[in-house]
Design an enzyme around this catalytic site. Structure first.
Site, PDB file in Angstrom:
ATOM      1  N   MET A  93     -30.467  -3.702  58.283  1.00 20.60           N
ATOM      2  CA  MET A  93     -29.306  -4.561  58.504  1.00 20.60           C
ATOM      3  C   MET A  93     -29.673  -6.047  58.423  1.00 20.60           C
ATOM      4  SD  MET A  93     -27.252  -2.168  58.701  1.00 20.60           S
ATOM      5  CE  MET A  93     -25.704  -2.921  59.164  1.00 20.60           C
ATOM      6  N   ARG A  94     -30.374  -6.398  57.367  1.00 19.70           N
ATOM      7  CA  ARG A  94     -30.794  -7.785  57.215  1.00 19.70           C
ATOM      8  C   ARG A  94     -30.590  -8.154  55.763  1.00 19.70           C
ATOM      9  NH1 ARG A  94     -31.075 -11.438  60.636  1.00 19.70           N
ATOM     10  NH2 ARG A  94     -32.320 -13.172  59.892  1.00 19.70           N
ATOM     11  N   HIS A 112     -25.277   2.570  50.755  1.00 18.62           N
ATOM     12  CA  HIS A 112     -24.108   1.890  51.317  1.00 18.62           C
ATOM     13  C   HIS A 112     -23.014   2.933  51.589  1.00 18.62           C
ATOM     14  CE1 HIS A 112     -21.427  -1.407  52.191  1.00 18.62           C
ATOM     15  NE2 HIS A 112     -20.503  -0.772  51.501  1.00 18.62           N
TER      16      HIS A 112
HETATM   17  C1  GRF Z   1     -25.793   4.453  57.078  1.00 14.93           C
HETATM   18  O1  GRF Z   1     -24.427   4.759  57.148  1.00 14.93           O
HETATM   19  C2  GRF Z   1     -26.080   3.599  55.885  1.00 14.93           C
HETATM   20  O2  GRF Z   1     -25.267   3.888  54.796  1.00 14.93           O
HETATM   21  C3  GRF Z   1     -25.775   2.219  56.401  1.00 14.93           C
HETATM   22  O3  GRF Z   1     -26.251   2.213  57.724  1.00 14.93           O
HETATM   23  C4  GRF Z   1     -26.230   3.550  58.228  1.00 14.93           C
HETATM   24  C5  GRF Z   1     -27.615   3.854  58.673  1.00 14.93           C
HETATM   25  O4  GRF Z   1     -27.721   5.093  59.311  1.00 14.93           O
HETATM   26  N1  GRF Z   1     -26.344   1.218  55.547  1.00 14.93           N
HETATM   27  P1  GRF Z   1     -29.139   5.671  59.665  1.00 14.93           P
HETATM   28  O5  GRF Z   1     -29.914   4.590  60.400  1.00 14.93           O
HETATM   29  O6  GRF Z   1     -29.819   6.072  58.402  1.00 14.93           O
HETATM   30  O7  GRF Z   1     -28.874   6.847  60.559  1.00 14.93           O
END
Ligand code: GRF
Length: 218
Positions: A93-94, A112
């Site tokens: 998330m960066r 995504h």
């Molecule tokens: C997933 O839905 C992915 O598509 C999004 O963030 C979520 C991460 O889930 N980018 P996880 O950490 O893999 O359980």
């Protein structure tokens, strides 16, 4: 097998996609191996998953850096030191800067939770529900300078049900994320994925020409 593709996985949270990749890479004959898991969040459960699987892992907390450039220099150093040939963003998330993305272009993929190019960015499921779409899904794509806009490698579609809320829809989509991420990794590791004129072509895949309709008439 000695020539498996060396993959680094970047996570920020729960790491269920990381787990799907770990499970796939543990299957005999799978053409990729995870050589490093890196999180920018100390408490990320993904780090525990890596530890449990015996995969080298580290935390590079972005909060410890003055700016994105310094953070990414460290990240890049770690990726190079483990000889990563492909970097998978699995719930990382960066936002990465243009220069980092350029350096890794064609070797950097993201998952995504929407059918891109619809619903780029955050809160995809809430926005999909608010828009009233009847089909949702997820996308694996190469990362380019523009957010969630790089060449699409694979997508999975799921129906949106009348009583869905954000969590229910997210769970239905997530299940498919766990299917297409390992699948895309396998195709990349087999060197079947090529970017031509900004679009992905994949050698040797079969396509089902069934139409996906939601809702269905019955
Ligand atoms: C997933 O839905 C992915 O598509 C999004 O963030 C979520 C991460 O889930 N980018 P996880 O950490 O893999 O359980």
């Amino acid at each position: 097998m000695t020539d498996r593709l060396k993959v680094a996985v970047l996570v920020s949270g729960h790491g269920s996609n990381l787990q799907a990749l770990i499970d796939a890479c543990q299957k005999p004959g799978f053409p990729a191996q995870i050589v490093r898991v890196i999180s920018n969040v100390k408490e990320a459960f993904g780090i525990q998953r890596a530890s449990r699987a015996g995969i080298p892992h580290s935390v590079i907390d972005h909060l410890n850096f003055e700016n994105r450039t310094d953070f990414e220099a460290r990240l890049n150093g770690e990726l190079e030191s483990c000889n990563a040939e492909l970097v998978c963003l699995a719930g990382f998330m960066r936002l990465l800067t243009g220069s980092f993305v350029e350096k890794w272009y064609g070797r950097l993929v993201n998952i995504h939770p929407s059918l891109l190019p619809a619903f780029k960015g955050l809160d995809t499921h809430a926005r999909a529900l608010a828009a009233g779409v009847k089909i949702a899904g997820c996308t694996i794509h190469y990362v380019s300078r523009d957010m969630d806009a790089g060449p699409i490698i694979a997508q999975a579609a799921v129906p949106v049900m009348p009583n869905d809320n954000e969590d229910i829809l997210a769970a239905r989509v997530l299940k498919q994320e766990h299917v297409i991420f390992p699948m895309a990794l396998k195709m990349i590791a087999e060197k079947r994925v090529k970017i031509t004129d900004g679009c992905v072509r994949i050698d040797g895949t079969s396509l089902d020409d069934d139409v996906i309709v939601s809702p269905t008439l019955n």
